[in-house]
Scaffold this motif. Structure first.
Motif, mmCIF file in Angstrom:
data_model
loop_
_atom_site.group_PDB
_atom_site.id
_atom_site.type_symbol
_atom_site.label_atom_id
_atom_site.label_comp_id
_atom_site.label_asym_id
_atom_site.label_seq_id
_atom_site.Cartn_x
_atom_site.Cartn_y
_atom_site.Cartn_z
ATOM 1 N N MET A 31 0.854 -1.188 0.000
ATOM 2 C CA MET A 31 0.000 0.000 0.000
ATOM 3 C C MET A 31 0.882 1.227 0.000
ATOM 4 N N PRO A 32 0.313 2.399 -0.358
ATOM 5 C CA PRO A 32 1.122 3.617 -0.366
ATOM 6 C C PRO A 32 1.611 3.947 1.029
ATOM 7 N N SER A 33 2.779 4.547 1.106
ATOM 8 C CA SER A 33 3.295 4.967 2.404
ATOM 9 C C SER A 33 2.537 6.183 2.890
ATOM 10 N N ALA A 34 2.630 6.473 4.195
ATOM 11 C CA ALA A 34 1.913 7.591 4.775
ATOM 12 C C ALA A 34 2.470 8.901 4.260
ATOM 13 N N ARG A 35 1.576 9.881 4.086
ATOM 14 C CA ARG A 35 1.993 11.203 3.640
ATOM 15 C C ARG A 35 2.576 11.959 4.818
ATOM 16 N N ARG A 36 3.601 12.731 4.596
ATOM 17 C CA ARG A 36 4.183 13.555 5.645
ATOM 18 C C ARG A 36 4.114 15.022 5.228
ATOM 19 N N ALA A 37 3.762 15.862 6.175
ATOM 20 C CA ALA A 37 3.749 17.297 5.881
ATOM 21 C C ALA A 37 5.174 17.776 5.705
ATOM 22 N N SER A 73 8.037 18.234 -1.705
ATOM 23 C CA SER A 73 7.356 17.351 -0.761
ATOM 24 C C SER A 73 7.905 15.933 -0.792
ATOM 25 N N ASN A 74 8.893 15.676 -1.684
ATOM 26 C CA ASN A 74 9.616 14.403 -1.692
ATOM 27 C C ASN A 74 8.685 13.208 -1.904
ATOM 28 N N THR A 75 7.853 13.314 -2.907
ATOM 29 C CA THR A 75 6.861 12.274 -3.154
ATOM 30 C C THR A 75 6.891 11.821 -4.610
ATOM 31 N N VAL A 76 6.434 10.592 -4.812
ATOM 32 C CA VAL A 76 6.225 10.047 -6.150
ATOM 33 C C VAL A 76 4.771 9.608 -6.261
ATOM 34 N N HIS A 77 4.055 10.199 -7.198
ATOM 35 C CA HIS A 77 2.689 9.798 -7.498
ATOM 36 C C HIS A 77 2.690 8.865 -8.710
ATOM 37 N N MET A 78 1.857 7.841 -8.676
ATOM 38 C CA MET A 78 1.562 7.047 -9.848
ATOM 39 C C MET A 78 0.157 7.417 -10.325
ATOM 40 N N ILE A 79 0.088 7.849 -11.591
ATOM 41 C CA ILE A 79 -1.187 8.288 -12.157
ATOM 42 C C ILE A 79 -1.589 7.352 -13.284
ATOM 43 N N ASP A 80 -2.855 6.950 -13.308
ATOM 44 C CA ASP A 80 -3.408 6.121 -14.376
ATOM 45 C C ASP A 80 -3.634 7.012 -15.598
ATOM 46 N N THR A 120 0.640 7.170 -3.714
ATOM 47 C CA THR A 120 1.571 8.242 -3.358
ATOM 48 C C THR A 120 2.616 7.658 -2.416
ATOM 49 N N THR A 121 3.888 7.839 -2.762
ATOM 50 C CA THR A 121 4.980 7.258 -1.984
ATOM 51 C C THR A 121 5.941 8.344 -1.549
ATOM 52 N N ASP A 122 6.272 8.367 -0.265
ATOM 53 C CA ASP A 122 7.295 9.275 0.247
ATOM 54 C C ASP A 122 8.663 8.663 -0.022
ATOM 55 N N VAL A 123 9.535 9.441 -0.662
ATOM 56 C CA VAL A 123 10.879 8.955 -0.971
ATOM 57 C C VAL A 123 11.903 9.850 -0.291
ATOM 58 N N GLY A 124 13.148 9.887 -0.803
ATOM 59 C CA GLY A 124 14.205 10.634 -0.129
ATOM 60 C C GLY A 124 14.140 12.125 -0.376
ATOM 61 N N ARG A 125 14.937 12.863 0.375
ATOM 62 C CA ARG A 125 14.924 14.326 0.303
ATOM 63 C C ARG A 125 15.386 14.826 -1.062
ATOM 64 N N ALA A 126 14.670 15.836 -1.585
ATOM 65 C CA ALA A 126 14.977 16.451 -2.875
ATOM 66 C C ALA A 126 14.940 15.426 -4.005
ATOM 67 N N ALA A 127 13.923 14.558 -3.988
ATOM 68 C CA ALA A 127 13.732 13.608 -5.083
ATOM 69 C C ALA A 127 13.575 14.373 -6.386
ATOM 70 N N HIS A 128 14.184 13.876 -7.456
ATOM 71 C CA HIS A 128 14.265 14.689 -8.662
ATOM 72 C C HIS A 128 13.696 13.994 -9.898
ATOM 73 N N GLU A 129 14.479 13.127 -10.554
ATOM 74 C CA GLU A 129 14.017 12.482 -11.781
ATOM 75 C C GLU A 129 14.330 10.991 -11.726
ATOM 76 N N GLY A 130 13.513 10.199 -12.428
ATOM 77 C CA GLY A 130 13.725 8.755 -12.409
ATOM 78 C C GLY A 130 13.209 8.070 -13.655
ATOM 79 N N SER A 131 13.257 6.724 -13.620
ATOM 80 C CA SER A 131 12.831 5.906 -14.749
ATOM 81 C C SER A 131 12.191 4.622 -14.239
ATOM 82 N N PHE A 132 11.339 4.053 -15.076
ATOM 83 C CA PHE A 132 10.721 2.766 -14.774
ATOM 84 C C PHE A 132 11.665 1.623 -15.138
ATOM 85 N N SER A 133 11.513 0.511 -14.439
ATOM 86 C CA SER A 133 12.196 -0.713 -14.834
ATOM 87 C C SER A 133 11.584 -1.240 -16.128
ATOM 88 N N ALA A 134 12.256 -2.202 -16.755
ATOM 89 C CA ALA A 134 11.818 -2.691 -18.063
ATOM 90 C C ALA A 134 10.431 -3.314 -18.024
#
Length: 516
Positions: free
Chosen positions: A1-7, A122-129, A138-152
């Motif tokens: 499940m998604p991780s808890a949101r943090r202010a 806010s250091n979050t990653v949303h997955m949108i349909d 919605t997932t809380d990740v590390g500080r100053a999360a920037h850019e990423g890619s999906f696995s194959a």
């Protein structure tokens, strides 16, 4: 499940708005991405030309309106926005604020069904349909999360955390962090090789690319010798043979050969060099590279040796930033960060054929093919639309215009004003001023009346990447006056901000934004 949101908190100061918050804790392990012989076949199928249609969608991550704009590329019409938080400043300072801020990074899953949205503040990653425009997790990740890619296989999303020296591996199906991979100072963006076996990470604090085995998540020997320490963005060629790494602060681009794991060449490009984008079409194989400080997109022809500069496209607005091509490579879309719009470039003629209004301060761009019914606009709103930014004239202390475009150095002083939540956001960027000097900026009316806007210091190079102010702007232009040498405290603050890094979190760390 998604991780808890943090202010989290967004603070306004000398150089802009940056990221705060803490690193997320890892969740239960998920199976690593499947690496089968079908990956190459699936990848080849994804790279077949797909003509532009009403089923395609173009997305922009809008950093000031905290939205994702959704565009129909067959009509060049913005259908609406997905709101992930309030506009700057909105209610972001309230202790009850639960939205996201700094909507910045985007990536599309291999099957085009999920859009990953990264919010840097806010250091979050949303997955949108992409079919319904609804947030799946919605997932809380590390500080100053920037850019990423999906696995194959599309089951994981790997995102770089600039402020935590890690890459977070996100469960793209259920949400939550699967693992954190430590990669060294200031990771900026994660790229996946076309076969999905290798992840490449550039950095804001060292002139190398970290190489990771995706299955084992083990870090291997880095690729060293890049043209500069700070790298804002990077892109990999469709055949997986080369990576182009942009160096925004230094006006350079490094071209890396991945077969030999070494630098091919370092190109001298322009101020605010940013997102590279590969395009293969009937005219040949090209790389488009945005030059935010010149309002241009440069076009290079890819060759076995040093790439050949073909032309410089004059953009239809200010500060070209993110870039993405259509499914058939016939169109290239460029986000205009300081004009709140997207340019449409015809890649056969290398010319801008249309400009589309978007949400506020578009950053990353993604193009998805065959994801929606023609004309559909479900679950979309209008936040951030119809509130476009405009650039105002600037005046330097010696009486000369600061916004005159130098073909090499760009503008000395740029001022951008956009309405946000009942106020105006006044954004200043300076180059070529006196080093280590404090300047006072004024709003100037047509009859010469001056109202203080804010003061800001320059760094040792006479640069201020970003200075933000929120007020009611009633002037016709902005002028600046030198007020004296920066204090030792201000100089130290710039040194800390220049590193874009520090585990001992200081106020300065939370205030700086040298956006990708």
């Amino acid at each position: 499940m998604p991780s808890a949101r943090r202010a989290t908190w967004m603070l306004v100061a000398t150089l802009g708005v940056g990221a705060g918050g803490l690193a997320a804790t890892s969740m239960a392990q998920a199976e690593p991405a499947a690496m089968t012989g079908t990956v190459q076949a699936d990848d080849a199928a994804r790279h077949r030309p797909i003509p532009v249609s009403g089923r395609d969608r173009l997305y922009t991550a809008d950093q000031s309106s905290n939205t994702v704009s959704v565009i129909d590329p067959s009509t060049n019409r913005t259908l609406g926005t997905i709101a992930l938080g309030d506009q700057r400043v909105g209610s972001a300072f309230s202790p009850q604020y639960g939205g996201d801020s700094g909507v910045h990074g985007l990536a599309i899953s291999p099957d085009q069904r999920r859009l990953a949205v990264v919010s840097v503040s806010s250091n979050t990653v949303h997955m949108i349909d992409t079919r319904t425009n609804k947030v799946l997790s919605t997932t809380d990740v590390g500080r100053a999360a920037h850019e990423g890619s999906f696995s194959a296989d599309g089951k994981q999303f790997w995102v770089a955390n600039r402020g935590r020296d890690t890459v977070s591996v996100v469960d793209a199906v259920h949400g939550g962090v699967v693992a954190d991979v430590r990669v060294g100072e200031g990771p900026s963006k994660v790229l996946m090789s076309p076969d999905g076996r290798t992840a490449y990470v550039n950095h804001t604090s060292k002139s190398e690319i970290t190489v990771i085995d995706v299955r084992s998540r083990k870090v291997g020997k880095p690729i060293t010798g890049l043209g500069a320490t700070f790298s804002s963005d990077q892109a990999i060629s469709p055949d997986g043979k080369r990576i182009w790494v942009s160096h925004k602060r230094d006006g350079k681009t490094t071209v890396v050969d991945l077969d030999r794991k070494e630098v091919v060449t370092v190109l001298r490009t322009g101020p605010d060099t940013n997102h590279p984008q590969f395009v293969d079409n009937r005219q040949g194989k090209f790389v488009y590279l945005t030059m935010g400080g010149l309002d241009q997109t440069w076009v290079y022809k890819r060759t076995a040796g040093t790439p050949e500069l073909v032309t410089k496209v004059r953009n239809g607005g200010h500060a070209p930033h993110g870039a993405w091509a259509s499914g058939d490579g016939s169109r290239l879309y460029i986000g205009l960060e300081k004009s709140d719009a997207v340019d449409v470039i015809d890649t056969a003629t290398h010319t801008v054929v249309d400009t589309i209004a978007t949400g506020q301060e578009p950053q990353a761009i993604v193009y998805a093919t065959r994801v929606a019914h023609p004309g559909s606009a479900s679950n979309l709103g209008r936040q951030g639309l119809g509130q476009q930014a405009h650039n105002v004239p600037t005046l330097l202390p010696d009486g000369t215009a600061g916004d005159t475009l130098d073909p090499v150095k760009g503008r000395v002083l740029e001022a951008t004003v956009r309405p946000v939540s009942g106020l105006d956001m006044i954004q200043l960027q300076a180059r070529g001023l006196k080093p280590d000097t404090v300047y006072q900026a004024y709003a100037v009316t047509a009859d010469g009346e001056k109202t203080p806007v804010r003061s800001f210091p320059t760094d040792k190079n006479g640069t201020t990447p970003m200075a933000l102010s929120f007020s009611a702007f009633e002037g016709d232009s902005i002028s600046i006056e030198a007020k004296g040498e920066a204090t030792p405290v201000q100089k130290a603050t710039f040194a800390a901000q220049g590193s874009m890094h520090g585990h001992d979190v200081k106020t300065a760390d939370l205030l700086y934004c040298d956006c990708c």
